[in-house]
Design a protein around this motif. Sequence first.
Motif, PDB file in Angstrom:
ATOM      1  N   ASP A  16       0.834  -1.212   0.000  1.00 38.67           N
ATOM      2  CA  ASP A  16       0.000   0.000   0.000  1.00 38.67           C
ATOM      3  C   ASP A  16       0.871   1.264   0.000  1.00 38.67           C
ATOM      4  N   LEU A  17       1.875   1.234   0.885  1.00 37.45           N
ATOM      5  CA  LEU A  17       2.774   2.392   0.982  1.00 37.45           C
ATOM      6  C   LEU A  17       3.569   2.558  -0.316  1.00 37.45           C
ATOM      7  N   SER A  18       3.975   1.438  -0.891  1.00 35.80           N
ATOM      8  CA  SER A  18       4.692   1.464  -2.156  1.00 35.80           C
ATOM      9  C   SER A  18       3.861   2.119  -3.254  1.00 35.80           C
ATOM     10  N   ALA A  19       2.596   1.720  -3.303  1.00 33.87           N
ATOM     11  CA  ALA A  19       1.700   2.267  -4.330  1.00 33.87           C
ATOM     12  C   ALA A  19       1.496   3.768  -4.125  1.00 33.87           C
ATOM     13  N   THR A  20       1.349   4.161  -2.863  1.00 33.97           N
ATOM     14  CA  THR A  20       1.167   5.592  -2.581  1.00 33.97           C
ATOM     15  C   THR A  20       2.424   6.380  -2.958  1.00 33.97           C
ATOM     16  N   LEU A  21       3.586   5.782  -2.663  1.00 31.67           N
ATOM     17  CA  LEU A  21       4.858   6.433  -3.033  1.00 31.67           C
ATOM     18  C   LEU A  21       4.938   6.654  -4.539  1.00 31.67           C
ATOM     19  N   SER A  22       4.558   5.603  -5.288  1.00 32.24           N
ATOM     20  CA  SER A  22       4.615   5.723  -6.755  1.00 32.24           C
ATOM     21  C   SER A  22       3.680   6.809  -7.252  1.00 32.24           C
ATOM     22  N   GLU A  23       2.505   6.861  -6.657  1.00 28.69           N
ATOM     23  CA  GLU A  23       1.544   7.884  -7.089  1.00 28.69           C
ATOM     24  C   GLU A  23       2.066   9.284  -6.744  1.00 28.69           C
ATOM     25  N   MET A  24       2.645   9.388  -5.568  1.00 20.73           N
ATOM     26  CA  MET A  24       3.240  10.677  -5.165  1.00 20.73           C
ATOM     27  C   MET A  24       4.351  11.079  -6.121  1.00 20.73           C
TER      28      MET A  24
ATOM     29  N   GLU B 173       0.196  -7.383   8.501  1.00 20.94           N
ATOM     30  CA  GLU B 173       0.613  -8.576   7.760  1.00 20.94           C
ATOM     31  C   GLU B 173       1.724  -8.283   6.757  1.00 20.94           C
ATOM     32  N   GLU B 174       1.801  -7.037   6.312  1.00 20.76           N
ATOM     33  CA  GLU B 174       2.766  -6.731   5.247  1.00 20.76           C
ATOM     34  C   GLU B 174       3.351  -5.325   5.479  1.00 20.76           C
ATOM     35  N   SER B 175       4.146  -5.237   6.529  1.00 18.09           N
ATOM     36  CA  SER B 175       4.595  -3.889   6.902  1.00 18.09           C
ATOM     37  C   SER B 175       5.940  -3.519   6.282  1.00 18.09           C
ATOM     38  N   GLY B 176       6.601  -4.481   5.640  1.00 16.53           N
ATOM     39  CA  GLY B 176       7.909  -4.200   5.054  1.00 16.53           C
ATOM     40  C   GLY B 176       8.991  -4.193   6.122  1.00 16.53           C
ATOM     41  N   SER B 177      10.254  -4.228   5.648  1.00 18.67           N
ATOM     42  CA  SER B 177      11.349  -4.250   6.623  1.00 18.67           C
ATOM     43  C   SER B 177      11.476  -2.873   7.277  1.00 18.67           C
ATOM     44  N   PRO B 178      11.993  -2.849   8.516  1.00 21.83           N
ATOM     45  CA  PRO B 178      12.143  -1.548   9.200  1.00 21.83           C
ATOM     46  C   PRO B 178      12.991  -0.571   8.387  1.00 21.83           C
ATOM     47  N   GLU B 179      14.084  -1.066   7.799  1.00 16.96           N
ATOM     48  CA  GLU B 179      14.945  -0.161   7.020  1.00 16.96           C
ATOM     49  C   GLU B 179      14.168   0.436   5.846  1.00 16.96           C
ATOM     50  N   TRP B 180      13.390  -0.405   5.187  1.00 15.15           N
ATOM     51  CA  TRP B 180      12.618   0.105   4.052  1.00 15.15           C
ATOM     52  C   TRP B 180      11.604   1.161   4.500  1.00 15.15           C
ATOM     53  N   ARG B 181      10.999   0.907   5.687  1.00 12.75           N
ATOM     54  CA  ARG B 181       9.986   1.857   6.178  1.00 12.75           C
ATOM     55  C   ARG B 181      10.617   3.234   6.446  1.00 12.75           C
ATOM     56  N   VAL B 182      11.814   3.171   7.051  1.00 10.92           N
ATOM     57  CA  VAL B 182      12.496   4.458   7.321  1.00 10.92           C
ATOM     58  C   VAL B 182      12.808   5.164   5.995  1.00 10.92           C
ATOM     59  N   ARG B 183      13.325   4.396   5.039  1.00 11.20           N
ATOM     60  CA  ARG B 183      13.639   4.976   3.723  1.00 11.20           C
ATOM     61  C   ARG B 183      12.376   5.494   3.040  1.00 11.20           C
ATOM     62  N   ALA B 184      11.304   4.737   3.202  1.00 10.08           N
ATOM     63  CA  ALA B 184      10.040   5.156   2.579  1.00 10.08           C
ATOM     64  C   ALA B 184       9.578   6.495   3.157  1.00 10.08           C
ATOM     65  N   ALA B 185       9.723   6.638   4.486  1.00 10.37           N
ATOM     66  CA  ALA B 185       9.316   7.896   5.126  1.00 10.37           C
ATOM     67  C   ALA B 185      10.134   9.064   4.559  1.00 10.37           C
ATOM     68  N   LEU B 186      11.445   8.809   4.377  1.00 13.14           N
ATOM     69  CA  LEU B 186      12.301   9.869   3.817  1.00 13.14           C
ATOM     70  C   LEU B 186      11.895  10.190   2.378  1.00 13.14           C
ATOM     71  N   MET B 187      11.596   9.118   1.609  1.00  8.45           N
ATOM     72  CA  MET B 187      11.211   9.349   0.201  1.00  8.45           C
ATOM     73  C   MET B 187       9.925  10.169   0.114  1.00  8.45           C
ATOM     74  N   VAL B 188       9.002   9.873   1.030  1.00  3.82           N
ATOM     75  CA  VAL B 188       7.743  10.645   1.069  1.00  3.82           C
ATOM     76  C   VAL B 188       8.062  12.127   1.251  1.00  3.82           C
ATOM     77  N   HIS B 189       8.965  12.369   2.178  1.00  2.00           N
ATOM     78  CA  HIS B 189       9.339  13.767   2.442  1.00  2.00           C
ATOM     79  C   HIS B 189      10.020  14.389   1.214  1.00  2.00           C
ATOM     80  N   TYR B 190      10.946  13.648   0.609  1.00  2.05           N
ATOM     81  CA  TYR B 190      11.655  14.179  -0.570  1.00  2.05           C
ATOM     82  C   TYR B 190      10.681  14.494  -1.708  1.00  2.05           C
ATOM     83  N   LEU B 191       9.731  13.579  -1.905  1.00  2.00           N
ATOM     84  CA  LEU B 191       8.785  13.789  -3.014  1.00  2.00           C
ATOM     85  C   LEU B 191       7.920  15.024  -2.777  1.00  2.00           C
ATOM     86  N   GLU B 192       7.560  15.201  -1.534  1.00  2.00           N
ATOM     87  CA  GLU B 192       6.738  16.382  -1.217  1.00  2.00           C
ATOM     88  C   GLU B 192       7.530  17.655  -1.485  1.00  2.00           C
TER      89      GLU B 192
END
Lengths: 232, 280
Positions: free
Chosen positions: A116-124, A174-193
């Motif tokens: 879900d987070l991956s899909a939102t990242l791609s859309e962002m 059930e599908e939260s992803g690895s902790p490292e990926w989650r941290v990176r995802a949070a940063l990517m969200v910020h960068y994209l914004e």
Amino acid sequence: MPRETFQRELDQLVEEVVELGREVESSLGTMVEALQGQDGEIAKREIGVDSRFKERGAEIDEECMVLQARQAPVARDLRLVYTVQAVTNHLVRAGTLCEHICHAIVETGGADQDSDLSATLSEMARGARSLFGEGLDVFESRDIDRARDLEAADDKVDLLYSEAMNLVVNPNKEESGSPEWRVRAALMVHYLERIADHGVDVGGRTVFLVTGERMESAMRQYRERRIDSDED
Amino acid sequence: MSEVSGERSGIGRDQGDQPSPAPKTEALGMKTENLSAFYGAFKAVTDVDMEIRPNKVTALIGPSGCGKSTFIRCLNRMHEVVPNAYAEGCVKLGDRDIYARDTDPVTVRRRIGMVFQKPNPFSKSIYENVAWGARINGYRGDMDELVERSLKRAALWDEVKDKLKKSGFDLSGGQQQRLVIARTLAVEPEVILMDEPASALDPVSTQKIEDTMAELKERYTVVIVTHNMQQAARISDYTGFFYIEHMNDPGRLWEFDETDKIFSSPNRKETEDYVTGRFG
């Protein structure tokens, strides 16, 4: 027209800025592709672009300084040189953020992800790239009518930002992803914004270039003028 | 009459001896309403409405022949010195019309001094150049003090204090121009008009004149005609752009605004074309 050399130098400056912007836009396109396919190989292509963008930005800055020293620009020329410097800074910053994201994609290749987070990242990412391109279009065409649409498009990216952050904070158990990926995802969200904001700012700087007014005030005056002319 | 009062401030006929002008800080502003200037049948400038703010520097810019110098000469009734030249409309110093029937043009010119493009010191000593105007206006105070004060305000004192008896012509062009400014200041005017005061000077002298102007506005209202855009941008608070739209038309005040506005985002295209050097 007098000052032909000066005009040529100004035109060339604008061309260089647009060229730099298109290159950043192209890198953003690659970043979107890499993010959508979680493809580290594609992302690798953009590693190193940041230093190239910064170098180009520094060259444009230097040219602006020389122009100011030699030609003492005023009025629209002064606004143009000032805007070129500010826009260049936005373009280079967006390029840097693009490389950060590509780094993150490369470094988390193969890690478990939250779909879900991956899909939102791609859309962002698609939204941010599109906004960046539109901001650059506004600057190139000086069509400040279109600058009005940038803020609405940015609201959409901001909504996706909230949604993505919500997914970061409240992961799917059930599908939260690895902790490292989650941290990176949070940063990517910020960068994209931030990339989207740079696109809006490029449009806003163009409004100042054309009207001499800051975007908010210029847009208010513009809207009021449109209402008046509609009544005529 | 709200601001203009007392003998020193009056612009009626001179009464002969005058009391010593007291040092002052607040100057009067000026205002023109529907001001037009003619040379015989030829109308050189038309319908100028301008408010010249007190204790500010107002720069007048525009292409040659658009009426800037004619306009500035109307501000102290120097225009009418030319045979067949006259002005119509209203020019006020404070609240007083300087073209009123009971107004003496000589007194007007004392209250509103003028510095020209080419320095024009008298064929006298440096001291006398400054003292002369005050003396013929009946100044009864300490002349040495007045000369020193005026030369200091014109930023010339340190360069001439040891040679006050030397001829004004012994000075450099830039120094002569500051001497003329000191001479103008010695009669304590309200307004100082400058018609391209630095155009015949080298960059160093020009810089000194510009620095002087920044100090002068603390005590006086300053109006300057200049062809140097950067000079106008550097030294003035307000800028008026004069322009002739069609050949043989009279010059008009095309745009008047704060200098920052004129040189960053003027309202009219012609102004922008002129200040950016895209004219013609």
